[in-house]
Design a protein around this motif. Structure first.
Motif, PDB file in Angstrom:
ATOM      1  N   UNK A  24     -10.753  12.990  13.491  1.00 35.76           N
ATOM      2  CA  UNK A  24     -12.029  12.858  14.143  1.00 35.76           C
ATOM      3  C   UNK A  24     -12.286  11.236  14.643  1.00 35.76           C
ATOM      4  N   UNK A  25     -12.595  10.460  13.720  1.00 35.32           N
ATOM      5  CA  UNK A  25     -12.850   9.081  13.881  1.00 35.32           C
ATOM      6  C   UNK A  25     -11.692   8.644  14.924  1.00 35.32           C
ATOM      7  N   UNK A  26     -10.580   8.848  14.796  1.00 35.62           N
ATOM      8  CA  UNK A  26      -9.573   8.223  15.673  1.00 35.62           C
ATOM      9  C   UNK A  26      -9.844   8.632  17.232  1.00 35.62           C
ATOM     10  N   UNK A  27      -9.988  10.087  17.356  1.00 34.03           N
ATOM     11  CA  UNK A  27     -10.516  10.440  18.661  1.00 34.03           C
ATOM     12  C   UNK A  27     -11.753   9.979  19.059  1.00 34.03           C
ATOM     13  N   UNK A  28     -12.835   9.884  18.321  1.00 32.00           N
ATOM     14  CA  UNK A  28     -14.047   9.505  18.870  1.00 32.00           C
ATOM     15  C   UNK A  28     -14.113   7.919  19.292  1.00 32.00           C
ATOM     16  N   UNK A  29     -13.127   6.817  18.463  1.00 28.99           N
ATOM     17  CA  UNK A  29     -13.311   5.448  18.724  1.00 28.99           C
ATOM     18  C   UNK A  29     -12.159   5.417  19.694  1.00 28.99           C
ATOM     19  N   UNK A  30     -10.950   5.736  19.737  1.00 25.77           N
ATOM     20  CA  UNK A  30      -9.971   5.558  20.610  1.00 25.77           C
ATOM     21  C   UNK A  30     -10.446   6.250  22.085  1.00 25.77           C
ATOM     22  N   UNK A  31     -11.073   7.438  21.792  1.00 25.93           N
ATOM     23  CA  UNK A  31     -11.473   8.097  23.079  1.00 25.93           C
ATOM     24  C   UNK A  31     -12.418   7.344  23.867  1.00 25.93           C
ATOM     25  N   UNK A  32     -13.624   6.669  22.980  1.00 33.91           N
ATOM     26  CA  UNK A  32     -14.556   5.867  23.525  1.00 33.91           C
ATOM     27  C   UNK A  32     -13.936   4.708  24.342  1.00 33.91           C
ATOM     28  N   UNK A  33     -12.702   3.880  23.761  1.00 36.83           N
ATOM     29  CA  UNK A  33     -12.109   2.986  24.349  1.00 36.83           C
ATOM     30  C   UNK A  33     -11.237   3.343  25.647  1.00 36.83           C
ATOM     31  N   UNK A  34     -10.877   4.655  25.633  1.00 41.66           N
ATOM     32  CA  UNK A  34      -9.925   5.075  26.699  1.00 41.66           C
ATOM     33  C   UNK A  34     -11.020   5.523  27.768  1.00 41.66           C
ATOM     34  N   UNK A  35     -12.225   5.869  27.522  1.00 44.14           N
ATOM     35  CA  UNK A  35     -13.282   6.221  28.495  1.00 44.14           C
ATOM     36  C   UNK A  35     -13.732   4.953  29.318  1.00 44.14           C
ATOM     37  N   UNK A  36     -14.019   3.891  28.503  1.00 43.58           N
ATOM     38  CA  UNK A  36     -14.415   2.554  28.622  1.00 43.58           C
ATOM     39  C   UNK A  36     -13.328   1.904  29.738  1.00 43.58           C
ATOM     40  N   UNK A  37     -11.996   2.062  29.351  1.00 43.49           N
ATOM     41  CA  UNK A  37     -10.820   1.637  30.221  1.00 43.49           C
ATOM     42  C   UNK A  37     -10.839   2.457  31.605  1.00 43.49           C
ATOM     43  N   UNK A  38     -10.733   3.602  31.530  1.00 41.83           N
ATOM     44  CA  UNK A  38     -10.995   4.430  32.819  1.00 41.83           C
ATOM     45  C   UNK A  38     -12.246   4.004  33.634  1.00 41.83           C
ATOM     46  N   UNK A  39     -13.298   3.870  33.030  1.00 44.14           N
ATOM     47  CA  UNK A  39     -14.361   3.419  33.710  1.00 44.14           C
ATOM     48  C   UNK A  39     -14.259   1.904  34.549  1.00 44.14           C
ATOM     49  N   UNK A  40     -13.595   1.332  33.858  1.00 39.21           N
ATOM     50  CA  UNK A  40     -13.624  -0.088  34.172  1.00 39.21           C
ATOM     51  C   UNK A  40     -12.512  -0.029  35.322  1.00 39.21           C
ATOM     52  N   UNK A  41     -11.180   0.545  35.117  1.00 41.18           N
ATOM     53  CA  UNK A  41     -10.420   0.602  36.101  1.00 41.18           C
ATOM     54  C   UNK A  41     -10.916   1.183  37.340  1.00 41.18           C
ATOM     55  N   UNK A  42     -11.703   2.282  37.374  1.00 33.90           N
ATOM     56  CA  UNK A  42     -12.367   3.239  38.509  1.00 33.90           C
ATOM     57  C   UNK A  42     -13.321   1.919  39.183  1.00 33.90           C
ATOM     58  N   UNK A  43     -14.118   1.293  38.517  1.00 35.26           N
ATOM     59  CA  UNK A  43     -14.950   0.549  39.132  1.00 35.26           C
ATOM     60  C   UNK A  43     -14.041  -0.729  39.795  1.00 35.26           C
ATOM     61  N   UNK A  44     -13.326  -1.416  39.144  1.00 32.82           N
ATOM     62  CA  UNK A  44     -12.302  -2.497  39.527  1.00 32.82           C
ATOM     63  C   UNK A  44     -11.553  -1.945  40.956  1.00 32.82           C
ATOM     64  N   UNK A  45     -11.268  -0.513  40.787  1.00 32.67           N
ATOM     65  CA  UNK A  45     -10.563  -0.279  42.042  1.00 32.67           C
ATOM     66  C   UNK A  45     -11.545   0.097  42.998  1.00 32.67           C
ATOM     67  N   UNK A  46     -12.686   0.538  42.697  1.00 33.38           N
ATOM     68  CA  UNK A  46     -13.406   0.952  43.874  1.00 33.38           C
ATOM     69  C   UNK A  46     -14.476   0.140  44.678  1.00 33.38           C
TER      70      UNK A  46
END
Lengths: 248, 118
Positions: free
Chosen positions: B94-116
């Protein structure tokens, strides 16, 4: 002039009498050239013959006199009393190991883990004795020399907070020895060691606190060894992704 | 029988790359764009128009993506082990899902903002 003295506060534990370890204070002469081990020998010879501790060579080679001195794992044969003057000096058994008696700890856990990483030359093709020795250049020897200086004193295990919290961790000295053989040009056992060394209980448990390398009396740098193995493991993994049909 | 981990080398590689970015790139970026620029220095952060023009380049966007994403994975890996060391290791997965999940969400958000972003 009266002889200067210093107090040693020493852990005492007899499994038959003591429910938990206790401390006993001894006063010893503060000689300029005395190390903590000299003080313990003085106590055993003149004050209290029941005090138990391990020692042998008195010159930083045998690795048996490691203890926690004022909370830091040290070889007591290389730790001068004068460093801690005016005292008192707290002498405890190495942390993270069960106590057998007084300052003697049980290192069975390490002895069980050490062979798992196969810290010896592993050969796929064993050359017969008549073929002579496996030759090596000074440069090839230099690659692993630093990591071969380990004396199994266990100071790194006593200093490692990860080992303290997660006892299944294979630990600094054993992993540094695995690295030593992985770097050896005569060795062919890296693949055979991978299952243990690259497991969750192996290098990946290490969070690079680095205390193992700080306390190592032989400057082996186990923390560095583990990070180098992590890089090798990561490159192996990358190779297996971009070249999955490669020879692995 | 122990076996070599397949997932740890992946997360550790992102952690290591993120560590390099966090140690070398982030302080320089903060110095130039966060301090020197606002104080009137010759960097894009000196005013909005220059910042906007700088952001128009795809190279800038790739640079910002690396600058944001990799340190997130560095944080995630470090934080996962910190939580485990604080006594939560029984929730390992669960720790792995929580931590890496947050990083993946942050990465996706950054990608979306930078693309749009216009």
């Amino acid at each position: 002039m009266p002889q200067e003295t210093i107090q040693l506060v020493v852990t005492r534990f007899h499994p038959d009498h003591d429910p938990v370890p206790r401390f006993q204070t001894y006063t010893v002469p503060l000689h300029e050239d005395w190390v903590v081990l000299d003080a313990l020998n003085y106590i055993k010879d003149t004050q209290d013959g029941t005090l138990s501790y391990r020692w042998s060579c008195r010159m930083g080679i045998c690795g048996s006199c490691g203890m926690n001195v004022n909370g830091t794992p040290r070889l007591t044969c290389a730790t001068f009393l004068r460093e801690y003057a005016p005292g008192p000096i707290r002498v405890e058994p190495l942390a993270n190991f069960p106590i057998i008696r007084d300052l003697v700890v049980d290192i069975t856990d390490f002895m069980e883990k050490l062979p798992r990483v196969q810290p010896w030359l592993v050969r796929q093709d064993e050359t017969p004795l008549t073929g002579g020795e496996y030759r090596q250049t000074p440069g090839e020897m230099e690659r692993y020399h630093q990591f071969s200086l380990c004396i199994n004193c266990m100071l790194c295990y006593a200093a490692c907070p990860v080992y303290g919290l997660h006892p299944e961790f294979i630990g600094p000295a054993a992993l540094a020895l695995a690295h030593r053989y992985n770097l050896d040009s005569r060795d062919q056992g890296r693949a055979a060691r991978q299952a243990e060394v690259y497991s969750e209980e192996g290098i990946w448990e290490c969070t690079f606190v680095g205390q193992c390398s700080v306390v190592c009396p032989k400057k082996v740098d186990p923390a560095g060894a583990i990070q180098q193995e992590k890089v090798s493991a990561a490159l192996d993994w990358l190779k297996s992704v971009v070249w999955p049909w490669g020879n692995r | 029988m122990a076996h070599a981990s397949r997932s740890e080398p992946f997360w550790w590689s992102l952690f290591a790359a993120g560590g390099v970015v966090a140690a070398f790139l982030v302080p320089i970026h903060v110095l130039l764009e966060g301090i020197v620029g606002p104080l009137g220095g010759p960097t894009p952060a000196a005013d909005y128009d220059r910042m906007h023009a700088w952001l128009a380049s795809p190279f800038t966007r790739v640079y910002l993506f690396v600058l944001i994403s990799l340190p997130l994975f560095h944080w995630a890996h470090r934080f996962r082990f910190t939580l485990a060391d604080l006594g939560l290791s029984r929730f390992g997965a669960w720790l792995a899902v929580l931590c890496y999940g947050a990083a993946i969400v942050g990465t996706a958000l950054a990608a979306w903002l930078l693309i749009t972003a216009p």
